[in-house]
Design a protein around this motif. Structure first.
Motif, PDB file in Angstrom:
ATOM      1  N   THR A 107       0.818  -1.201   0.000  1.00  0.00           N
ATOM      2  CA  THR A 107       0.000   0.000   0.000  1.00  0.00           C
ATOM      3  C   THR A 107       0.858   1.261   0.000  1.00  0.00           C
ATOM      4  O   THR A 107       1.979   1.262   0.508  1.00  0.00           O
ATOM      5  CB  THR A 107      -0.931   0.055   1.225  1.00  0.00           C
ATOM      6  OG1 THR A 107      -0.132   0.222   2.408  1.00  0.00           O
ATOM      7  CG2 THR A 107      -1.782  -1.200   1.337  1.00  0.00           C
ATOM      8  N   ARG A 108       0.290   2.318  -0.553  1.00  0.00           N
ATOM      9  CA  ARG A 108       0.968   3.611  -0.549  1.00  0.00           C
ATOM     10  C   ARG A 108       1.114   4.116   0.883  1.00  0.00           C
ATOM     11  O   ARG A 108       2.122   4.731   1.237  1.00  0.00           O
ATOM     12  CB  ARG A 108       0.178   4.619  -1.383  1.00  0.00           C
ATOM     13  CG  ARG A 108       0.198   4.328  -2.863  1.00  0.00           C
ATOM     14  CD  ARG A 108      -0.849   5.152  -3.605  1.00  0.00           C
ATOM     15  NE  ARG A 108      -0.657   6.574  -3.506  1.00  0.00           N
ATOM     16  CZ  ARG A 108      -0.050   7.325  -4.429  1.00  0.00           C
ATOM     17  NH1 ARG A 108       0.421   6.767  -5.520  1.00  0.00           N
ATOM     18  NH2 ARG A 108       0.073   8.626  -4.256  1.00  0.00           N
ATOM     19  N   LEU A 135       3.187  10.270  -1.904  1.00  0.00           N
ATOM     20  CA  LEU A 135       2.563   9.009  -1.510  1.00  0.00           C
ATOM     21  C   LEU A 135       1.304   9.240  -0.680  1.00  0.00           C
ATOM     22  O   LEU A 135       0.409   8.396  -0.659  1.00  0.00           O
ATOM     23  CB  LEU A 135       3.545   8.150  -0.705  1.00  0.00           C
ATOM     24  CG  LEU A 135       4.700   7.562  -1.493  1.00  0.00           C
ATOM     25  CD1 LEU A 135       5.752   6.989  -0.550  1.00  0.00           C
ATOM     26  CD2 LEU A 135       4.205   6.513  -2.479  1.00  0.00           C
ATOM     27  N   LYS A 180      -4.252   8.774  -5.191  1.00  0.00           N
ATOM     28  CA  LYS A 180      -3.732   8.240  -6.442  1.00  0.00           C
ATOM     29  C   LYS A 180      -4.598   8.742  -7.600  1.00  0.00           C
ATOM     30  O   LYS A 180      -5.827   8.670  -7.551  1.00  0.00           O
ATOM     31  CB  LYS A 180      -3.734   6.710  -6.405  1.00  0.00           C
ATOM     32  CG  LYS A 180      -3.038   6.079  -7.574  1.00  0.00           C
ATOM     33  CD  LYS A 180      -2.982   4.574  -7.380  1.00  0.00           C
ATOM     34  CE  LYS A 180      -2.311   3.914  -8.560  1.00  0.00           C
ATOM     35  NZ  LYS A 180      -2.277   2.468  -8.390  1.00  0.00           N
TER      36      LYS A 180
END
Length: 110
Positions: free
Chosen positions: A42-43, A97, A101
């Motif tokens: 995961t980010r 991050l 997204k």
């Protein structure tokens, strides 16, 4: 990291378990945490490990400053400037991050 090992090799021998050990461990922690975070799924997890790497980077910078003040290293020190540049890069990476997204449906994409 290699630069830190080379620089700290010149520290007094009585610093082997003090400043030398601390700065080396912090320097090694930077790429290790980035690599571990990149391997996460995961980010959010990656951003957390980048934050840890950022903390280690600031720690290295602080240790370099201490070493210069104790005259273990010459000032100004190019490695200190490189460390500060890396800090800026890690801050930018962490920020990217943490942002949502982008998708192909996002109106911000042109």
């Amino acid at each position: 990291m290699e630069t830190i090992y080379k620089l700290s090799a010149s520290f007094p021998s009585d610093e082997r378990f003090g400043l030398t050990s601390q700065i080396r461990r912090a320097a090694v922690s930077i790429p290790a945490n980035i690599a571990e975070g990149a391997a996460r799924n995961t980010r959010k997890a990656f951003a957390q490990f980048v934050s840890i790497a950022l903390g280690s980077c600031v720690e290295v910078d602080t240790h370099l400053e201490i070493a210069m003040r104790l005259a273990f290293l010459p000032a100004p020190l190019p490695a200190a400037a490189q460390c500060r540049s890396l800090t800026q890069l890690l801050v930018a990476l962490r920020k990217s991050l943490s942002e949502p997204k982008l998708t192909n449906h996002d109106s911000r994409i042109t």
